[in-house]
Write a protein that holds these residues in place. Structure first.
Motif, PDB file in Angstrom:
ATOM      1  N   LEU A   7     -73.625  23.367 -51.096  1.00  0.00           N
ATOM      2  CA  LEU A   7     -74.923  23.152 -51.741  1.00  0.00           C
ATOM      3  C   LEU A   7     -75.608  24.467 -52.093  1.00  0.00           C
ATOM      4  CD1 LEU A   7     -76.080  20.097 -49.656  1.00  0.00           C
ATOM      5  CD2 LEU A   7     -74.935  20.152 -51.884  1.00  0.00           C
ATOM      6  N   TYR A   8     -75.312  25.531 -51.346  1.00  0.00           N
ATOM      7  CA  TYR A   8     -75.841  26.856 -51.679  1.00  0.00           C
ATOM      8  C   TYR A   8     -75.387  27.261 -53.085  1.00  0.00           C
ATOM      9  CZ  TYR A   8     -75.957  31.899 -52.039  1.00  0.00           C
ATOM     10  OH  TYR A   8     -76.146  33.175 -52.498  1.00  0.00           O
ATOM     11  N   GLU A   9     -74.128  26.991 -53.401  1.00  0.00           N
ATOM     12  CA  GLU A   9     -73.610  27.349 -54.724  1.00  0.00           C
ATOM     13  C   GLU A   9     -74.387  26.630 -55.827  1.00  0.00           C
ATOM     14  OE1 GLU A   9     -69.440  27.229 -57.262  1.00  0.00           O
ATOM     15  OE2 GLU A   9     -69.415  26.672 -55.146  1.00  0.00           O
ATOM     16  N   ILE A  10     -74.684  25.352 -55.609  1.00  0.00           N
ATOM     17  CA  ILE A  10     -75.463  24.595 -56.600  1.00  0.00           C
ATOM     18  C   ILE A  10     -76.869  25.177 -56.721  1.00  0.00           C
ATOM     19  CG2 ILE A  10     -76.532  22.357 -57.095  1.00  0.00           C
ATOM     20  CD1 ILE A  10     -74.049  21.089 -55.716  1.00  0.00           C
ATOM     21  N   ALA A  11     -77.534  25.363 -55.591  1.00  0.00           N
ATOM     22  CA  ALA A  11     -78.915  25.871 -55.601  1.00  0.00           C
ATOM     23  C   ALA A  11     -78.990  27.264 -56.218  1.00  0.00           C
ATOM     24  CB  ALA A  11     -79.473  25.890 -54.176  1.00  0.00           C
ATOM     25  N   ASN A  12     -78.031  28.105 -55.902  1.00  0.00           N
ATOM     26  CA  ASN A  12     -78.039  29.483 -56.396  1.00  0.00           C
ATOM     27  C   ASN A  12     -77.878  29.543 -57.910  1.00  0.00           C
ATOM     28  OD1 ASN A  12     -78.294  32.264 -55.608  1.00  0.00           O
ATOM     29  ND2 ASN A  12     -76.146  32.520 -56.144  1.00  0.00           N
ATOM     30  N   ASN A  13     -77.346  28.494 -58.519  1.00  0.00           N
ATOM     31  CA  ASN A  13     -77.207  28.440 -59.974  1.00  0.00           C
ATOM     32  C   ASN A  13     -78.345  27.689 -60.656  1.00  0.00           C
ATOM     33  OD1 ASN A  13     -74.648  29.810 -60.790  1.00  0.00           O
ATOM     34  ND2 ASN A  13     -73.869  28.496 -59.163  1.00  0.00           N
TER      35      ASN A  13
END
Length: 160
Positions: A43-49
């Motif tokens: 989910l970090y990857e999604i949020a970071n984008n």
């Protein structure tokens, strides 16, 4: 033809699981598990984008945390739907959900006026599915979003 617009800096500083659990302490024990660490990384990857420091400024870590909590809550909701090895067994999980507008049990009833706490904008529908998402949307509305764009009929020398 050239199109020139304000470029949003999409490079974010480091954001850790400790940053997330500072803002969302209710997820701390879950994030200490192997399953929680995997969920955070995905989910970090999604949020970071989606959530950029250049937009949220000093609220960036809080905004990242709200975004990740929103997605974690959606995942948790999916864990509560029927599961099975047949299509009929899992069909109930894909039903449309909405905000409860009214509920009555005998003489007891409760109604919420969500128009004061949730945005009715079409773009907010996804975020309104959880309180974290609604908070993130409200926070975004406090930020100036650069959106100037210029279109010319010819290329501009030196512009990339």
């Amino acid at each position: 033809m050239a199109i020139i617009g304000i470029q949003i800096n999409r490079e974010n500083p480091t954001f850790t699981i400790q940053d997330f659990t500072f803002w969302m302490p209710q997820f701390k024990k879950y994030c200490e598990t192997d399953e929680g660490k995997v969920a955070f990384e995905n989910l970090y990857e999604i949020a970071n984008n989606k959530i950029f420091k250049s937009i949220y400024g000093t609220d960036w870590k809080y905004a990242m945390s709200l975004c990740i909590a929103h997605y974690l809550t959606l995942v948790a909701q999916q864990m509560q739907v029927p599961a099975g090895d047949t299509l009929a067994g899992i069909a109930g999980g894909g039903v449309t959900r909405g905000v409860l507008a009214n509920a009555s049990v005998g003489a007891f009833s409760k109604t919420y006026d969500l128009s004061k706490t949730m945005s009715e904008e079409e773009e907010a529908l996804f975020w309104n599915q959880t309180s974290y998402g609604a908070s993130l949307w409200a926070l975004l509305k406090t930020k100036p979003i650069p959106s100037i764009m210029v279109i010319t009929t010819h290329p501009i020398p030196g512009a990339n």
